[in-house]
Scaffold this active site. Sequence first.
Site, mmCIF file in Angstrom:
data_model
loop_
_atom_site.group_PDB
_atom_site.id
_atom_site.type_symbol
_atom_site.label_atom_id
_atom_site.label_comp_id
_atom_site.label_asym_id
_atom_site.label_seq_id
_atom_site.Cartn_x
_atom_site.Cartn_y
_atom_site.Cartn_z
ATOM 1 N N HIS A 111 -1.507 0.821 -9.688
ATOM 2 C CA HIS A 111 -2.180 -0.105 -8.764
ATOM 3 C C HIS A 111 -2.802 -1.262 -9.558
ATOM 4 O O HIS A 111 -4.007 -1.527 -9.470
ATOM 5 C CB HIS A 111 -3.254 0.606 -7.929
ATOM 6 C CG HIS A 111 -3.599 -0.159 -6.677
ATOM 7 N ND1 HIS A 111 -3.799 0.438 -5.456
ATOM 8 C CD2 HIS A 111 -3.777 -1.492 -6.460
ATOM 9 C CE1 HIS A 111 -4.098 -0.484 -4.554
ATOM 10 N NE2 HIS A 111 -4.086 -1.667 -5.147
ATOM 11 N N ARG A 156 0.854 -1.192 0.000
ATOM 12 C CA ARG A 156 0.000 0.000 0.000
ATOM 13 C C ARG A 156 0.886 1.237 0.000
ATOM 14 O O ARG A 156 1.932 1.277 0.658
ATOM 15 C CB ARG A 156 -0.896 0.035 1.237
ATOM 16 C CG ARG A 156 -2.136 -0.838 1.145
ATOM 17 C CD ARG A 156 -3.164 -0.310 0.142
ATOM 18 N NE ARG A 156 -4.358 -1.129 0.070
ATOM 19 C CZ ARG A 156 -4.540 -2.144 -0.801
ATOM 20 N NH1 ARG A 156 -3.601 -2.458 -1.679
ATOM 21 N NH2 ARG A 156 -5.666 -2.827 -0.789
#
Length: 316
Positions: free
Chosen positions: A279, A231
């Site tokens: 992502h 993350r």
Amino acid sequence: MSAKGSIVIDLKFERRQVDAALVGAFKGHRVLMADTANADLSDARYALLWKPDLDLFTRAPKLEILFSGGAGVDGILAVPGLPDLPVVRFVDESLTVRMSEWVVLQALTHLRQGPTYLKQQRERVWNERAQPEAKDLTVGVMGLGVLGQDSVRKLKIMGFNVVGWSRSKKQIDGVETFDTGGLDAFLAKTDILVGLLPLTDDTRGMFDAALFAKLRQGGALGKPVFINAGRGGSQVEADVIAALENGILGGASLDVFEREPLDAESPLWGMENVVITPHAASASDVSVLFRAVEAQIERYEAGEPLRHVVDRATGY
Ligand code: NDP
Ligand code: OXD
């Protein structure tokens, strides 16, 4: 009236993919789409969520289980007013395999000087570079969960030395492992650092200048490389940029960012030895996700325990 509990879906995924995956899915359940105007969610027992609307829990007060549309649950756990219900994350072979592909690809890209050769190609330069082998480098994987352990296995198949770090110490054949107390020793061995950590209070901002300074310098690539697909909140982006500029890091591959999408003004876009993916290291396959949720509901309705329930105390 359906025999099985109804499920509300609030996934901010591409609608076409969701609609296609819904064909034949959740047989016997009433499926409610949270974004359908005036949808009555008052009887919904299950919710499948990714970036849910803030009013979902007042619209659906009878929920019993919250299913995450992804492996990471930091987004769901941060939703204000989240009810105290089991949160179940998505764990599946397809997601795991794709993540390992991305990790191995990035490690090999830096090993084989991909960014440098791409630059040379654009400039029509013919210049052969040194060719260290995977065995000359140590990849340090932070996070030895479902994704980390599969990546470790596949990095080893490619010939890398691998060390691993996690909260609780792991036994993995042929891999030196460290727990939180061994972080400095782990970093001192690491030429290529791979982040596969969940975002929690403990991991927020963990990849910072102080941590990069502890990575091994002078390995077969000269300088260490940082790869992160956990993350973005775990990395201090200003420190990543500074470390790349001042030569503490020799390169990076980043799939996750403090703010997504990555700002068009970020210097990271233009840095020569940086690979950026949006992502996209390993997206949830929606059909597989629906089947996994269906299987979990079946278990639950048969009185069996759910799998992959998140520990709300640790945040993953
Ligand atoms: P797991 O929960 O299976 O594993 C998490 C690992 O991180 C565990 O080994 C855990 O240690 C370790 N860990 C957690 N907190 C700490 C800490 N404070 N210190 C040291 N180690 C810690 O998760 P997954 O492997 O399934 O997924 C990891 C993350 O990958 C997800 O949370 C998500 O954020 C990200 N992800 C990113 C995707 C992308 O496309 N970029 C796709 C899917 C996931 P221990 O084993 O001791 O519990
Ligand atoms: C996930 C993700 O957590 O896509 O699954 O990041």
